[in-house]
Design a protein around this motif. Structure first.
Motif, PDB file in Angstrom:
ATOM      1  N   SER A   1      12.164 -29.721 -26.482  1.00 38.17           N
ATOM      2  CA  SER A   1      10.991 -29.980 -25.643  1.00 38.17           C
ATOM      3  C   SER A   1      11.327 -29.604 -24.206  1.00 38.17           C
ATOM      4  CB  SER A   1      10.584 -31.455 -25.707  1.00 38.17           C
ATOM      5  OG  SER A   1      11.567 -32.268 -25.078  1.00 38.17           O
ATOM      6  N   PRO A   2      10.320 -29.346 -23.365  1.00 40.25           N
ATOM      7  CA  PRO A   2      10.615 -29.093 -21.953  1.00 40.25           C
ATOM      8  C   PRO A   2      11.362 -30.242 -21.289  1.00 40.25           C
ATOM      9  CG  PRO A   2       8.398 -28.371 -22.472  1.00 40.25           C
ATOM     10  CD  PRO A   2       8.903 -29.102 -23.686  1.00 40.25           C
ATOM     11  N   TYR A   3      11.048 -31.489 -21.668  1.00 46.95           N
ATOM     12  CA  TYR A   3      11.800 -32.624 -21.128  1.00 46.95           C
ATOM     13  C   TYR A   3      13.274 -32.495 -21.461  1.00 46.95           C
ATOM     14  CZ  TYR A   3      14.051 -37.195 -21.358  1.00 46.95           C
ATOM     15  OH  TYR A   3      14.950 -38.220 -21.256  1.00 46.95           O
TER      16      TYR A   3
ATOM     17  N   ALA B   1       5.218 -29.212 -17.716  1.00 46.32           N
ATOM     18  CA  ALA B   1       6.664 -28.963 -17.695  1.00 46.32           C
ATOM     19  C   ALA B   1       7.193 -28.763 -16.275  1.00 46.32           C
ATOM     20  CB  ALA B   1       6.993 -27.741 -18.551  1.00 46.32           C
ATOM     21  N   GLN B   2       6.365 -28.250 -15.379  1.00 46.81           N
ATOM     22  CA  GLN B   2       6.825 -27.971 -14.012  1.00 46.81           C
ATOM     23  C   GLN B   2       7.354 -29.230 -13.322  1.00 46.81           C
ATOM     24  OE1 GLN B   2       3.851 -26.150 -11.539  1.00 46.81           O
ATOM     25  NE2 GLN B   2       5.180 -26.001  -9.761  1.00 46.81           N
TER      26      GLN B   2
ATOM     27  N   SER C   1      14.980 -29.778 -19.548  1.00 43.64           N
ATOM     28  CA  SER C   1      15.229 -30.112 -18.140  1.00 43.64           C
ATOM     29  C   SER C   1      16.447 -31.014 -18.011  1.00 43.64           C
ATOM     30  CB  SER C   1      13.996 -30.779 -17.516  1.00 43.64           C
ATOM     31  OG  SER C   1      13.787 -32.087 -18.031  1.00 43.64           O
TER      32      SER C   1
ATOM     33  N   SER D   1       5.817 -33.815 -20.869  1.00 40.64           N
ATOM     34  CA  SER D   1       6.486 -32.542 -20.601  1.00 40.64           C
ATOM     35  C   SER D   1       5.795 -31.381 -21.314  1.00 40.64           C
ATOM     36  CB  SER D   1       7.960 -32.610 -21.008  1.00 40.64           C
ATOM     37  OG  SER D   1       8.160 -32.448 -22.393  1.00 40.64           O
ATOM     38  N   LEU D   2       5.140 -31.663 -22.425  1.00 39.18           N
ATOM     39  CA  LEU D   2       4.415 -30.617 -23.140  1.00 39.18           C
ATOM     40  C   LEU D   2       3.167 -30.180 -22.383  1.00 39.18           C
ATOM     41  CD1 LEU D   2       4.692 -32.128 -26.733  1.00 39.18           C
ATOM     42  CD2 LEU D   2       5.946 -30.157 -25.845  1.00 39.18           C
TER      43      LEU D   2
END
Length: 343
Positions: free
Chosen positions: A150-152, A92-93, A155, A88-89
């Motif tokens: 984190s982006p994960y 991220a999309q 989300s 995800s780092l």
């Protein structure tokens, strides 16, 4: 009950499918899986000899596919997600599309088709560091503020809140579970424990972020899928509209895990390798499971010591499964095995 299991060819999803087929002889399972790098059809029981299991390869973001596979289904158990923090780092999309948009597509289709249960599988990552509002370290409660690092994790926060909104707005019968770190058979080997196991088996260094003191609660996947099945078969009044933490109260640091694996495999301590910490790494993940113990009478039964030995035995005894993973030559995994990017 006819159940759609999204991401059912992945690690936790496939273990859930196996548990359901073995434990609930009248239930039918439909697996919807895109078969990305972490999805593997061989994780499932053979389709030709398992009449209560069917498989559809497809994307949860594809509305037409979702509507079609939901026909005649009574429930959805939603595992499908991008789950690796390190990925995800970098991308991220992909996480926003699958985890947020995909969850929306499923929720909307479930609402239109009057699905009786929607079990949304989340993660303790949504809490960020386990602590009180005053900043005192303690296991996370279901009522804690969500502070993803984190982006994960972000989300999954988006997916969680979207799922809850469908309960609040439309009374879609949603239940959300937030589980601690899983381990066990069929886990894709980019994650911490299988990565450590494979590297130790092949005498490669075990890469440890920072000082190795990041702490996680670890639960064997068999315990996790058992309680998910229990939730799914509870009377609606007991679980719908609820959020449940799931954990085993087996907190261990990365360094402790690495040393445990080396000890079991009788490998030298020189294989420990400290690497630069990743951005936004959570210091402590742990969840308070009082709610699920009190309301459903459940608690984890597999100790980390026993579960870790069983898991090591499984990876050691299944070299063919490991080779099929390696044969895909996934660039990220190959880098993880060589340099290491443990969760």
């Amino acid at each position: 009950m006819r159940i759609l299991v999204t991401g059912g060819a992945g690690f936790i999803g496939s273990n859930f499918v196996r548990h359901m087929l073995a434990t609930y002889p009248t239930d039918e399972i439909v697996v919807l899986d895109k078969l990305t790098y972490a999805g593997n059809i061989t994780n499932l029981p053979p389709l030709s000899t398992t009449p209560r299991l069917s498989f559809v390869q497809g994307d949860i973001c594809d509305e037409r596919t979702v509507v079609q596979v939901l026909e005649d289904c009574d429930a959805i158990v939603h595992f499908a997600a991008e789950t690796h923090v390190d990925r995800s780092l970098l991308q991220a999309q992909d996480f926003m599309r699958t985890n947020v948009q995909g969850t929306y597509v499923l929720l909307e289709a479930a609402r239109q088709q009057h699905i009786q249960r929607f079990l949304h599988i989340s993660t303790d990552e949504v809490y960020g560091n386990a602590c009180s509002p005053e900043g005192v370290s303690r296991p996370s409660l279901e009522t804690d503020t969500l502070l993803p690092l984190s982006p994960y994790a972000a989300s999954k926060v988006g997916a969680d809140t979207l799922a809850f909104s469908y309960w609040a707005s439309y009374r879609l019968p949603v239940t959300i579970t937030r589980c601690s770190n899983n381990y066990g058979p069929y886990q894709y080997p980019e994650k911490q424990l299988p990565l450590f196991i494979l590297n130790a088996l092949e005498d490669r260094p075990l890469p440890i972020y920072g000082d190795g003191q990041h702490s996680r609660d670890w639960i064997h996947v068999d315990d996790h899928v058992e309680v998910l099945a229990l939730i799914l078969h509870q009377p609606a009044a007991h679980v719908v509209g609820e959020i449940f933490n799931i954990g085993a109260h087996e907190e261990r640091t990365t360094l402790q895990n690495a040393r445990t694996i080396l000890k079991i495999l009788e490998k030298p301590g020189e294989l420990l390798s400290f690497v630069q910490d990743r951005p936004g790494n959570v210091q402590r993940h742990a969840v308070d499971t009082s709610k699920i113990r009190q309301q459903l009478g459940w608690q984890a039964r597999i100790s980390f010591a026993a579960g870790m030995r069983q898991t090591i035995d499984w990876y050691r005894d299944n070299p063919a499964w490991i080779e099929t993973i390696k044969e895909k030559h996934n660039e990220f995994l190959m880098a993880a095995l060589q340099r290491g990017m443990p969760r």
